[in-house]
Every structure is written in structure tokens, then in C-alpha cells.
Design an enzyme around this catalytic site. Structure first.
Site, PDB file in Angstrom:
ATOM      1  N   ARG A  53       0.703  -1.382   0.213  1.00 36.48           N
ATOM      2  CA  ARG A  53       0.026  -0.146   0.011  1.00 36.48           C
ATOM      3  C   ARG A  53       0.762   1.198   0.006  1.00 36.48           C
ATOM      4  O   ARG A  53       0.558   2.249  -0.743  1.00 36.48           O
ATOM      5  CB  ARG A  53      -1.033   0.095   1.094  1.00 36.48           C
ATOM      6  N   THR A  54       2.063   1.310   0.832  1.00 39.32           N
ATOM      7  CA  THR A  54       2.943   2.447   0.757  1.00 39.32           C
ATOM      8  C   THR A  54       3.426   2.684  -0.561  1.00 39.32           C
ATOM      9  O   THR A  54       3.369   3.788  -1.099  1.00 39.32           O
ATOM     10  CB  THR A  54       3.748   2.417   1.990  1.00 39.32           C
ATOM     11  N   LYS A  82      23.218  -9.464  -2.934  1.00 41.01           N
ATOM     12  CA  LYS A  82      24.705  -9.908  -3.187  1.00 41.01           C
ATOM     13  C   LYS A  82      25.707  -9.395  -1.985  1.00 41.01           C
ATOM     14  O   LYS A  82      27.197  -9.219  -2.089  1.00 41.01           O
ATOM     15  CB  LYS A  82      25.125  -9.438  -4.528  1.00 41.01           C
ATOM     16  N   ARG A 103      11.478   2.004   2.053  1.00 34.51           N
ATOM     17  CA  ARG A 103      11.136   0.914   3.185  1.00 34.51           C
ATOM     18  C   ARG A 103      12.230   0.038   3.419  1.00 34.51           C
ATOM     19  O   ARG A 103      12.538  -0.759   2.555  1.00 34.51           O
ATOM     20  CB  ARG A 103       9.875   0.473   2.587  1.00 34.51           C
ATOM     21  N   HIS A 131       7.433   6.275  10.295  1.00 35.18           N
ATOM     22  CA  HIS A 131       6.882   6.275   8.932  1.00 35.18           C
ATOM     23  C   HIS A 131       5.983   7.508   8.770  1.00 35.18           C
ATOM     24  O   HIS A 131       4.644   7.507   8.735  1.00 35.18           O
ATOM     25  CB  HIS A 131       5.753   4.945   8.875  1.00 35.18           C
TER      26      HIS A 131
END
Lengths: 311, 158
Positions: A53-54, A82, A103, A131
């Protein structure tokens, strides 16, 4: 007040005037969309852990203003797999984009990224920490519903559910410290708001009432901010079932609510808001999610210099 | 030549060898004596360590004496995290020429690990940074994960 080039990492980095400037820019974009605002701007969305959703909200915000988006939506498809350091990933991506939205599962990762990046970093959630775009959209939603918030008249805002681990609750409580708010708190034993947030809220001048039941919150509040109860916080599944039944809003419970009560939720909801609430005038959580668009457009516009901050 | 003990009263027997020139870190809480020695000395230093010595001030204490080197008090700021009660004496020709309490800096840069296991600094090679939010008792906040800690919750990196 200048937002150009600024990182958006933590709500605690913003004073009242700056928060109000973000709300004002968001309101202007909500009322008068600007499809060319971010034309020729490139956003990199670095999602080291999935958050549909973000990411969708940032991408939609960008596309609707004519901007472009590059990025990845889980760490398995990035070079982190990696063994690349976060700092190196950022130093590489900043060559390709005008703004970075990230995020990441680790607390503090966005702050680290901002200390190496020459382009603005917007924190889309760093572990259990912050957030901020969610907090701005929560505030924008409350301010749109209740203009008295910005006029300095008292609002009663209830928080219910998991107040201990709920990141959105902590950040919103911090932001509300800039306004005249009475906090009504209702939480299961062991999931109460951590003491230092209570202390901080009171120091900021907020009144705080601890309520015995969800029904009390429904009856008294202007805004009821619900949060999701996470099963993994409860060692005993029977206890979880019991609490789940207690922390559930139904349309029947809303009969004694004040007519102006609006229910917010950062989503996703599981069982804490019954589907029959959706059809009541109190439900406002989907509109809240929709507010992510103008708010994120405002943030991106301000930090890329496409929008001027007005005080 | 004045050979008065520098860490105990004149009437008491010296518990750790005197040094002619250098630095004496005294009044260290006994349990962190070795950590203090590890923090402040290099493998080239001549060091005398006393542990679990009697102290009227703090009960049991530690003393670390570094011979031949005068410690930069600012560089010893990390001591504020583990031994805020300690004192630093500079010795020249067996005499105390400077006595300092441990200074508390505004920021502790890369001296301690963050106690939050999910903090990014515990997963990336990146220097830690703590901002002092309260001096008495000492409380710091991680610049990255934003968690607040009492000084004794942190462990030194060295």
C-alpha cells in the site's frame, strides 16, 4: 521555511509551522490536482521489504503528477542480496533519481540513507521506528475533518488496540503534541502506550485519559484511531481470541457515538472493525488511505523544489 | 622529590605502583576496570591496573595507570558512558599536575554499540552516534533508531 532538498525521516524533525505547511500544500493539491507538477521528476522506490500500500500510494502520487518511478519491491531483487551495503545502494541510486522513497526492515535505515544521499530521502517505514508520510496523512485527514484542530480548539482523539508496538500511533501522538488535543487511550493489558510517550505527550501539554473500554472511547471521541492487534504479540492463543473479541467495533456499538465521530485506521484491518461499520457515516478509513495521494504529492513536490512551502 | 601517593591518602600503603609521568584514571567502578583499560590504552602502552581496591568513595574501585603518556581528556569522553565517576590525573615527575572529572560530550560518536538489536548500525558497517538527552543520570538517544537508553545499557565497541 525551505523544504527543497530536505529529507523526510522522522516526524520529530518537524515543528508546528512546518507540519502546517505540509498540510496546506496537501490541501491545495487535494482541491486542485496538478497533473504536471512532477513532470520530468524521477522517483526511486527502494522497498527492501514488501509494503504494497505504501509503495502503490507513492507511485500513484507520482504518476498522477506526471512523474516517473523506478525501483524494486523486495530485497531479493536488489543487490543487497549480493551483500551490497545500504550506503552503496543509496550512492548508486541517487545517480538515477531526484528523490528516494525507501522502506527497510531495520530501525534507523532511512536516517543512515539520508546521511549519504545528495537527493532527498523520504522514509516509507524503517523497521519499528518511523513512517512519517503516514503520520502526515493521518494529520491531514484529522485536520480536514475537524478544522478546529488548526484553530487551536480542543479535539478528543482516541487510540485503541496495540498502543505498545503500533508505530503509527507513536508518531501520530508525537505530532499531536503540536496541537490542542485530549488523548483517550484504551489498550489490552501489556499493550499500553509506552511510558515515555505518555510523559512526552503530557510535557507537550496534551491531556491524557486512560479509558476502561472501547465503548467509552466510541462514546466520547471525535476521532477513534483503531490499530491492528497482531497475533504474535500474544503467547496464549485463547487470550488473543478473547482480546480480539473485546477490541472489535461493530455498527451496533456506534449507536451511542457522537454524530461527528470518525473512525480512522492505518489499514490493513483484520477483525477490529466489523464490515457493517463501513456503511455508517463514521467510517473514514478508506478516505484516509486516499489522502495518501495529495499528502505524498505535497511531500515530493516540496522536497524536490517543485512546490514552495507557504507559512 | 615528592612521592606522595596520588590515589590514596598519605597514611595508606600505595596499592598500585606509582608512575613518574603519565595518566592515572582513578575511582573506576571495579567491574568496568578492564573495559576502561581496553578503551584507553594501546598495545604499546606500559599499563598498571588495580582492580577491586578499597575506596571510601565508591566501595570497590579500579585504577588504571598509563606510564609515559598524557591522555587527552576529550578523547576519553567515552568514559562518561561506563565510568562517569572516574577522575583523570595527569602526572609529571610523580606530581599531579592536572585533575579532571570525566567530561560529558554532546555526542558519543562511534564509541558504543546500539542496544537495539534491530538498529541499522548493528547490521551495516556504519559508525554509531548517540545524542545526550539527559546528563544526570546520563541518558542518550540513538541518532539512527531514535531509541533512548541509560548509559549503562550500552556496551563499548572497544
Amino acid at each position: 521555511m525551505n523544504f527543497h532538498g530536505r529529507h523526510i525521516i522522522s516526524i520529530a524533525d518537524f515543528n508546528r509551522a512546518e507540519i502546517l505547511a505540509v498540510l496546506r500544500a496537501s490541501r491545495e493539491l487535494a482541491e486542485r490536482p496538478r497533473p504536471e507538477l512532477l513532470a520530468k521528476r524521477q522517483m526511486a522506490t527502494l522497498f527492501f521489504e514488501p509494503s504494497t500500500r505504501t509503495r502503490l500510494s507513492f507511485e500513484a502520487a507520482m504518476h498522477r503528477c506526471g512523474g516517473q518511478v523506478i525501483g524494486f519491491s523486495d530485497a531479493a531483487s536488489s543487490s543487497t542480496k549480493k551483500g551490497e551495503s545500504l550506503a552503496d545502494t543509496i550512492r548508486m541510486v541517487e545517480q538515477y533519481a531526484d528523490v528516494i522513497v525507501m522502506r527497510h526492515p531495520r530501525d534507523g535505515s532511512a536516517r543512515l540513507a539520508s546521511s549519504v544521499s545528495r537527493v532527498p530521502v523520504i522514509n516509507g517505514g524503517d523497521g519499528a521506528n518511523q513512517h512519517p508520510s503516514q503520520t502526515f496523512l493521518d494529520l491531514f485527514t484529522i485536520a480536514s475533518l475537524f478544522p478546529q484542530l488548526e484553530r487551536g480548539e480542543e479535539l478528543k482523539i482516541a487510540f485503541a488496540g496495540d498502543l505498545k508496538y503500533g508505530r503509527t500511533v507513536h508518531s501520530l501522538v508525537t505530532a499531536l503534541g503540536h496541537f490542542r488535543v485530549r488523548l483517550l487511550l484504551v489498550a489490552p493489558d501489556g499493550l499500553e502506550l509506552p511510558e515515555h510517550y505518555l510523559t512526552e505527550a503530557r510535557a507537550a501539554g496534551l491531556e491524557v485519559d486512560i479509558l476502561p473500554s472501547l465503548q467509552d472511547a466510541v462514546n466520547q471521541a471525535d476521532v477513534l484511531y483503531m490499530t491492528r492487534l497482531q497475533e504474535e504479540r500474544f503467547p496464549d492463543p485463547l487470550e488473543f481470541d478473547h482480546i480480539k473479541a473485546t477490541y472489535r467495533i461493530t455498527a451496533a456499538m456506534l449507536r451511542s457515538a457522537r454524530p461527528e465521530l470518525r473512525i480512522l485506521h492505518p489499514l490493513p484491518r483484520v477483525g477490529e472493525i466489523a464490515p457493517d461499520v463501513d456503511a455508517t457515516p463514521h467510517a473514514h478509513y478508506f478516505q484516509q488511505a486516499g489522502n495518501g495521494i495529495p499528502v505524498r504529492q505535497a511531500l515530493v513536490g516540496l522536497v524536490t523544489g517543485s512546490l514552495e512551502a507557504k507559512s | 622529590m615528592n612521592r606522595e601517593p596520588i590515589t590514596t591518602s598519605a597514611s595508606r600503603v600505595r596499592q598500585v605502583e606509582a608512575i613518574a609521568n603519565g595518566t592515572v584514571i582513578d575511582h573506576i567502578p571495579a567491574e568496568v576496570t578492564l573495559a576502561v583499560a581496553r578503551l584507553l590504552t594501546t598495545t604499546d602502552d606500559q599499563v598498571f591496573i588495580g582492580m577491586n581496591l578499597r575506596s571510601t568513595r565508591i566501595g570497590r574501585k579500579g585504577v588504571v595507570k598509563i606510564s609515559g603518556r598524557e591522555l587527552d581528556v576529550q578523547a576519553a569522553a567515552a568514559l562518561a558512558l561506563i565510568a562517569p565517576s572516574a577522575t583523570i590525573c595527569i602526572i609529571r615527575n610523580y606530581e599531579v599536575v592536572g585533575k579532571n572529572q570525566i567530561p560529558i560530550p554532546e555526542v558519543f560518536a562511534d564509541v558504543a554499540a546500539c542496544a537495539n538489536p534491530n538498529c541499522v548500525t548493528n547490521h551495516e558497517r556504519w559508525p554509531t552516534r548517540f545524542l545526550v538527552i539527559d546528563r544526570n543520570p546520563l541518558q542518550v538517544r540513538c541518532h539512527y533508531c531514535e531509541r533512548a537508553f541509560a548509559a549503562d545499557e550500552l556496551t563499548l565497541l572497544r
